[in-house]
Write a protein that holds these residues in place. Structure first.
Motif, short mmCIF file in Angstrom:
data_model
loop_
_atom_site.label_atom_id
_atom_site.label_comp_id
_atom_site.label_asym_id
_atom_site.label_seq_id
_atom_site.Cartn_x
_atom_site.Cartn_y
_atom_site.Cartn_z
N GLN A 49 0.84 -1.20 0.00
CA GLN A 49 0.00 0.00 0.00
C GLN A 49 0.87 1.25 0.00
O GLN A 49 0.60 2.21 -0.72
CB GLN A 49 -0.95 0.01 1.21
CG GLN A 49 -1.92 1.17 1.22
CD GLN A 49 -2.88 1.13 0.06
OE1 GLN A 49 -3.63 0.19 -0.09
NE2 GLN A 49 -2.87 2.16 -0.77
N LEU A 99 2.39 1.56 -3.45
CA LEU A 99 1.39 2.04 -4.40
C LEU A 99 1.17 3.54 -4.23
O LEU A 99 1.10 4.28 -5.22
CB LEU A 99 0.09 1.26 -4.23
CG LEU A 99 -1.07 1.69 -5.13
CD1 LEU A 99 -0.70 1.57 -6.61
CD2 LEU A 99 -2.32 0.87 -4.82
N SER A 100 1.10 4.00 -2.99
CA SER A 100 0.95 5.45 -2.74
C SER A 100 2.13 6.21 -3.32
O SER A 100 1.96 7.27 -3.93
CB SER A 100 0.83 5.73 -1.24
OG SER A 100 -0.35 5.17 -0.74
N LYS A 113 1.76 6.33 -7.08
CA LYS A 113 0.70 7.27 -7.48
C LYS A 113 1.16 8.72 -7.35
O LYS A 113 0.80 9.56 -8.17
CB LYS A 113 -0.55 7.04 -6.61
CG LYS A 113 -1.28 5.77 -6.96
CD LYS A 113 -2.32 5.38 -5.93
CE LYS A 113 -3.39 6.39 -5.69
NZ LYS A 113 -4.46 5.89 -4.80
N MET A 143 0.92 -0.59 -10.34
CA MET A 143 -0.19 0.16 -10.92
C MET A 143 -1.23 -0.74 -11.59
O MET A 143 -2.33 -0.28 -11.89
CB MET A 143 0.34 1.17 -11.92
CG MET A 143 1.15 2.25 -11.29
SD MET A 143 1.68 3.45 -12.53
CE MET A 143 2.72 4.50 -11.55
N ALA A 175 -2.74 -2.60 -7.51
CA ALA A 175 -3.85 -1.64 -7.33
C ALA A 175 -5.19 -2.37 -7.33
O ALA A 175 -6.09 -2.05 -6.54
CB ALA A 175 -3.81 -0.57 -8.42
N HIS A 176 -5.31 -3.36 -8.20
CA HIS A 176 -6.54 -4.15 -8.26
C HIS A 176 -6.72 -4.98 -6.98
O HIS A 176 -7.80 -4.99 -6.39
CB HIS A 176 -6.51 -5.06 -9.50
CG HIS A 176 -7.69 -5.95 -9.61
ND1 HIS A 176 -8.93 -5.48 -9.99
CD2 HIS A 176 -7.83 -7.27 -9.38
CE1 HIS A 176 -9.78 -6.48 -9.99
NE2 HIS A 176 -9.14 -7.59 -9.62
N ASP A 222 -7.84 -0.31 -4.95
CA ASP A 222 -7.59 1.13 -4.98
C ASP A 222 -8.65 1.81 -5.86
O ASP A 222 -8.98 1.31 -6.93
CB ASP A 222 -6.19 1.39 -5.54
CG ASP A 222 -5.78 2.83 -5.38
OD1 ASP A 222 -6.16 3.64 -6.26
OD2 ASP A 222 -5.10 3.16 -4.40
N SER A 277 -8.47 4.30 -7.72
CA SER A 277 -7.97 4.79 -9.01
C SER A 277 -7.35 3.66 -9.84
O SER A 277 -6.56 3.92 -10.74
CB SER A 277 -6.97 5.92 -8.79
OG SER A 277 -5.92 5.50 -7.94
N ALA A 278 -7.75 2.41 -9.57
CA ALA A 278 -7.15 1.26 -10.24
C ALA A 278 -7.28 1.34 -11.77
O ALA A 278 -6.35 0.98 -12.49
CB ALA A 278 -7.75 -0.04 -9.72
N LEU A 289 -4.81 3.84 -13.05
CA LEU A 289 -3.47 3.29 -12.86
C LEU A 289 -3.18 2.20 -13.89
O LEU A 289 -2.04 2.08 -14.36
CB LEU A 289 -3.31 2.75 -11.44
CG LEU A 289 -3.30 3.81 -10.34
CD1 LEU A 289 -3.34 3.15 -8.97
CD2 LEU A 289 -2.08 4.71 -10.48
#
Length: 150
Positions: free
Chosen positions: A32, A35-36, A39, A60, A64-65, A69, A71-72, A75
């Motif tokens: 996580q 991923l942040s 992003k 991404m 993300a999936h 997330d 915004s997947a 991304l």
């Protein structure tokens, strides 16, 4: 980056992909945070080399999936751009076959005809480089990619 890739492939190589319920809370927290960072652009320097670009594509795309997330979808488009530009740079050819398969994931899940055609060409090119033992796995993935392009 190396730790993330090692974690990813430790789970991925078990044959069923990466399942969120198989990951420890520490791993989920780490992913996580990564991923942040991806992003926000903090990890943009990773795209300058093949393993780093692969890590960003994984973060991404499938990560993300897995982490659901919000915004997947956006991304996934960024992962696709990283993949296509990485192919243009020849980054994919500097990775191991299983890593290359993951590098191409955005093309596999793309709905664009050009992406699917590129994926088929890349997979056909990979075939001659694979050890005999891995060809059944490759062929299964190639067939899946081929079916969805028709």
């Amino acid at each position: 980056m190396e730790q993330f890739l090692q974690q990813w492939f430790n789970h991925y190589e078990k044959g069923t992909g990466v399942e969120v319920n198989e990951l420890s809370n520490d791993t989920l927290d780490n992913w996580q945070q990564l991923l942040s960072g991806a992003k926000s652009g903090e990890l943009d320097a990773w795209q300058k080399n093949p393993p780093g670009r692969l890590a960003l594509i994984l973060l991404m795309g499938p990560v993300a999936h897995l982490l659901e997330d919000e915004s997947a979808l956006n991304l996934q488009n960024k992962a696709r751009e990283l993949c296509v530009s990485g192919v243009d740079k020849g980054f994919d050819t500097q990775l191991e076959p299983l890593q290359r398969r993951c590098f191409y994931d955005p093309l596999f899940y793309s709905t664009k005809t050009d992406d699917r055609a590129l994926l088929i060409r890349l997979l056909q090119g990979m075939q001659s480089q694979l050890p005999t033992a891995t060809k059944p796995d490759w062929y299964h993935w190639y067939q899946q990619a081929s079916i969805t392009t028709h």
